[in-house]
Motif scaffolding. Structure first.
Motif, PDB file in Angstrom:
ATOM      1  N   ASP A  98      50.215  18.238  30.541  1.00 46.49           N
ATOM      2  CA  ASP A  98      49.232  17.447  30.853  1.00 46.49           C
ATOM      3  C   ASP A  98      49.901  16.245  32.204  1.00 46.49           C
ATOM      4  OD1 ASP A  98      47.478  15.335  31.289  1.00 46.49           O
ATOM      5  OD2 ASP A  98      46.870  15.049  29.323  1.00 46.49           O
ATOM      6  N   PHE A  99      49.410  16.607  33.241  1.00 39.84           N
ATOM      7  CA  PHE A  99      49.919  15.791  34.444  1.00 39.84           C
ATOM      8  C   PHE A  99      49.790  14.246  34.320  1.00 39.84           C
ATOM      9  CE2 PHE A  99      50.160  14.322  39.079  1.00 39.84           C
ATOM     10  CZ  PHE A  99      51.216  14.580  39.080  1.00 39.84           C
ATOM     11  N   CYS A 100      48.492  13.470  33.822  1.00 40.52           N
ATOM     12  CA  CYS A 100      48.317  12.432  33.628  1.00 40.52           C
ATOM     13  C   CYS A 100      49.265  11.812  32.786  1.00 40.52           C
ATOM     14  CB  CYS A 100      47.079  11.830  33.621  1.00 40.52           C
ATOM     15  SG  CYS A 100      45.964  12.458  34.763  1.00 40.52           S
ATOM     16  N   SER A 101      49.693  12.460  31.388  1.00 38.78           N
ATOM     17  CA  SER A 101      50.233  11.877  30.531  1.00 38.78           C
ATOM     18  C   SER A 101      51.929  12.013  31.045  1.00 38.78           C
ATOM     19  CB  SER A 101      50.633  12.863  29.304  1.00 38.78           C
ATOM     20  OG  SER A 101      49.288  12.712  28.555  1.00 38.78           O
ATOM     21  N   PHE A 102      52.202  12.942  32.070  1.00 36.99           N
ATOM     22  CA  PHE A 102      53.604  13.018  32.419  1.00 36.99           C
ATOM     23  C   PHE A 102      53.830  11.781  33.437  1.00 36.99           C
ATOM     24  CE2 PHE A 102      56.102  13.931  36.414  1.00 36.99           C
ATOM     25  CZ  PHE A 102      57.255  14.128  35.664  1.00 36.99           C
ATOM     26  N   LEU A 103      52.956  11.427  34.138  1.00 39.24           N
ATOM     27  CA  LEU A 103      53.112  10.192  35.213  1.00 39.24           C
ATOM     28  C   LEU A 103      53.154   8.927  34.246  1.00 39.24           C
ATOM     29  CD1 LEU A 103      50.529  10.989  37.806  1.00 39.24           C
ATOM     30  CD2 LEU A 103      52.856  11.215  37.784  1.00 39.24           C
ATOM     31  N   GLN A 108      59.316  13.110  28.825  1.00 38.89           N
ATOM     32  CA  GLN A 108      58.922  14.051  27.814  1.00 38.89           C
ATOM     33  C   GLN A 108      58.441  15.277  28.698  1.00 38.89           C
ATOM     34  OE1 GLN A 108      55.374  12.688  25.969  1.00 38.89           O
ATOM     35  NE2 GLN A 108      54.126  12.963  27.449  1.00 38.89           N
ATOM     36  N   SER A 109      59.108  15.514  29.830  1.00 36.20           N
ATOM     37  CA  SER A 109      58.471  16.496  30.709  1.00 36.20           C
ATOM     38  C   SER A 109      59.173  18.064  30.376  1.00 36.20           C
ATOM     39  CB  SER A 109      58.886  16.296  32.194  1.00 36.20           C
ATOM     40  OG  SER A 109      60.322  16.406  32.249  1.00 36.20           O
ATOM     41  N   GLY A 110      60.170  18.067  29.741  1.00 35.56           N
ATOM     42  CA  GLY A 110      60.865  19.379  29.480  1.00 35.56           C
ATOM     43  C   GLY A 110      61.257  20.141  30.710  1.00 35.56           C
ATOM     44  N   PHE A 111      60.982  21.493  30.773  1.00 37.96           N
ATOM     45  CA  PHE A 111      61.278  22.159  32.168  1.00 37.96           C
ATOM     46  C   PHE A 111      60.686  21.615  33.340  1.00 37.96           C
ATOM     47  CE2 PHE A 111      62.512  25.752  34.756  1.00 37.96           C
ATOM     48  CZ  PHE A 111      63.497  26.125  34.263  1.00 37.96           C
ATOM     49  N   PHE A 112      59.396  21.206  33.412  1.00 38.66           N
ATOM     50  CA  PHE A 112      58.857  20.530  34.508  1.00 38.66           C
ATOM     51  C   PHE A 112      59.545  19.434  35.135  1.00 38.66           C
ATOM     52  CE2 PHE A 112      54.806  22.465  33.540  1.00 38.66           C
ATOM     53  CZ  PHE A 112      54.019  22.797  34.855  1.00 38.66           C
ATOM     54  N   GLY A 113      60.389  18.627  34.508  1.00 36.39           N
ATOM     55  CA  GLY A 113      61.173  17.498  35.220  1.00 36.39           C
ATOM     56  C   GLY A 113      62.009  18.247  36.499  1.00 36.39           C
ATOM     57  N   PHE A 114      62.624  19.405  36.064  1.00 36.41           N
ATOM     58  CA  PHE A 114      63.492  20.049  37.247  1.00 36.41           C
ATOM     59  C   PHE A 114      62.502  20.256  38.398  1.00 36.41           C
ATOM     60  CE2 PHE A 114      66.026  21.733  33.829  1.00 36.41           C
ATOM     61  CZ  PHE A 114      67.133  21.316  33.804  1.00 36.41           C
ATOM     62  N   LEU A 115      61.247  20.470  38.533  1.00 37.45           N
ATOM     63  CA  LEU A 115      60.421  20.811  39.447  1.00 37.45           C
ATOM     64  C   LEU A 115      59.611  19.366  39.991  1.00 37.45           C
ATOM     65  CD1 LEU A 115      59.310  22.969  41.272  1.00 37.45           C
ATOM     66  CD2 LEU A 115      57.767  23.253  39.575  1.00 37.45           C
ATOM     67  N   PRO A 118      61.633  15.904  41.776  1.00 33.49           N
ATOM     68  CA  PRO A 118      61.923  16.014  43.117  1.00 33.49           C
ATOM     69  C   PRO A 118      60.597  16.210  44.152  1.00 33.49           C
ATOM     70  CG  PRO A 118      63.221  17.564  42.095  1.00 33.49           C
ATOM     71  CD  PRO A 118      62.277  17.162  41.160  1.00 33.49           C
ATOM     72  N   LEU A 119      59.484  17.051  43.440  1.00 33.35           N
ATOM     73  CA  LEU A 119      58.397  17.155  44.295  1.00 33.35           C
ATOM     74  C   LEU A 119      57.677  15.641  44.380  1.00 33.35           C
ATOM     75  CD1 LEU A 119      56.610  20.279  43.045  1.00 33.35           C
ATOM     76  CD2 LEU A 119      57.336  19.760  45.313  1.00 33.35           C
ATOM     77  N   LEU A 120      57.621  14.766  43.546  1.00 28.78           N
ATOM     78  CA  LEU A 120      56.899  13.430  43.865  1.00 28.78           C
ATOM     79  C   LEU A 120      57.489  12.535  44.560  1.00 28.78           C
ATOM     80  CD1 LEU A 120      56.196  12.466  39.846  1.00 28.78           C
ATOM     81  CD2 LEU A 120      54.370  13.224  41.601  1.00 28.78           C
ATOM     82  N   LYS A 121      58.865  12.729  45.384  1.00 34.59           N
ATOM     83  CA  LYS A 121      59.420  12.229  46.193  1.00 34.59           C
ATOM     84  C   LYS A 121      58.910  12.348  47.616  1.00 34.59           C
ATOM     85  CE  LYS A 121      63.862  11.540  43.570  1.00 34.59           C
ATOM     86  NZ  LYS A 121      65.085  12.071  43.241  1.00 34.59           N
ATOM     87  N   ILE A 122      58.419  13.427  47.841  1.00 27.29           N
ATOM     88  CA  ILE A 122      58.173  13.908  49.117  1.00 27.29           C
ATOM     89  C   ILE A 122      56.544  14.014  49.141  1.00 27.29           C
ATOM     90  CG2 ILE A 122      60.208  15.079  49.732  1.00 27.29           C
ATOM     91  CD1 ILE A 122      57.506  17.368  49.091  1.00 27.29           C
ATOM     92  N   THR A 123      55.708  13.719  48.309  1.00 31.88           N
ATOM     93  CA  THR A 123      54.438  13.949  48.336  1.00 31.88           C
ATOM     94  C   THR A 123      53.436  12.569  48.170  1.00 31.88           C
ATOM     95  OG1 THR A 123      52.344  14.829  47.169  1.00 31.88           O
ATOM     96  CG2 THR A 123      53.840  13.877  45.688  1.00 31.88           C
TER      97      THR A 123
END
Length: 183
Positions: A98-103, A108-115, A118-123
């Motif tokens: 759930d993207f809003c929960s992640f924000l 609590q991101s698990g494997f998504f934290g690797f991706l 870094p993406l949130l820095k350039i978007t």
């Protein structure tokens, strides 16, 4: 005796630190990227490019134009990582978030934290929900420092990110790459 103990400790420390010297990290060489909209009345992919620079390094550029103009606070992301061998795909990762929960709670991101981190820095995506703008990922660089912590063996991979908004799958992005020791 005390001097010998200090000398022995110093020599042991030097030997252990020598073993921890940085080793060339494994990197991803991106070959192509595909972006598609699963609901053309909701969103449109305006730009989906891989720009290759020197020695196989790449940068990903994505621009998704939102045709839906209301606020969106129900965003589900699905990450799939597949190893491709001849005519088969073996799935290594299948994670949904759930993207809003992640924000709200990024730890609590698990494997998504690797991706995602870094993406949130350039978007242009703001870090609060609801979202209601076009989504632009302007030059996500794939180099020695990007995604090197991802624990995958060498080989050919497909990384797939699907997005569900308002309880319906809306976009599908696939990145094809090869994991190698160095460029």
């Amino acid at each position: 005796m005390k001097d010998q103990l200090v000398f022995f400790s110093l020599m042991l420390s030097i030997l252990l630190l020598k073993e921890l010297e940085p080793i060339d990290g494994r990197v991803f060489k991106v070959s192509k990227m595909e972006c598609r909209t699963l609901d053309p009345s909701f969103a449109h992919v305006k730009n989906c490019n891989v720009v290759h620079s020197e020695h196989g390094r790449a940068a990903l550029y994505i621009h998704i134009t939102m045709l839906y103009k209301g606020p969106i606070d129900d965003i589900i992301l699905n990450l799939g990582i597949y190893k491709i061998l001849k005519n088969r795909r073996f799935q290594f990762v299948n994670e949904t978030m759930d993207f809003c929960s992640f924000l709200r709670q990024p730890l609590q991101s698990g494997f998504f934290g690797f991706l995602i981190n870094p993406l949130l820095k350039i978007t242009n995506i703001n870090t609060t929900c609801p979202l209601q703008q076009d989504y632009i990922f302007n030059g996500f660089r794939i180099d020695e420092s990007t995604l090197k912590e991802v624990p995958l063996p060498n080989g050919v991979y497909m990384l797939q990110v699907r997005t569900s908004m308002l309880k319906k799958w809306r976009t599908d992005i696939r990145v094809y790459s090869t994991r190698v020791e160095k460029y």
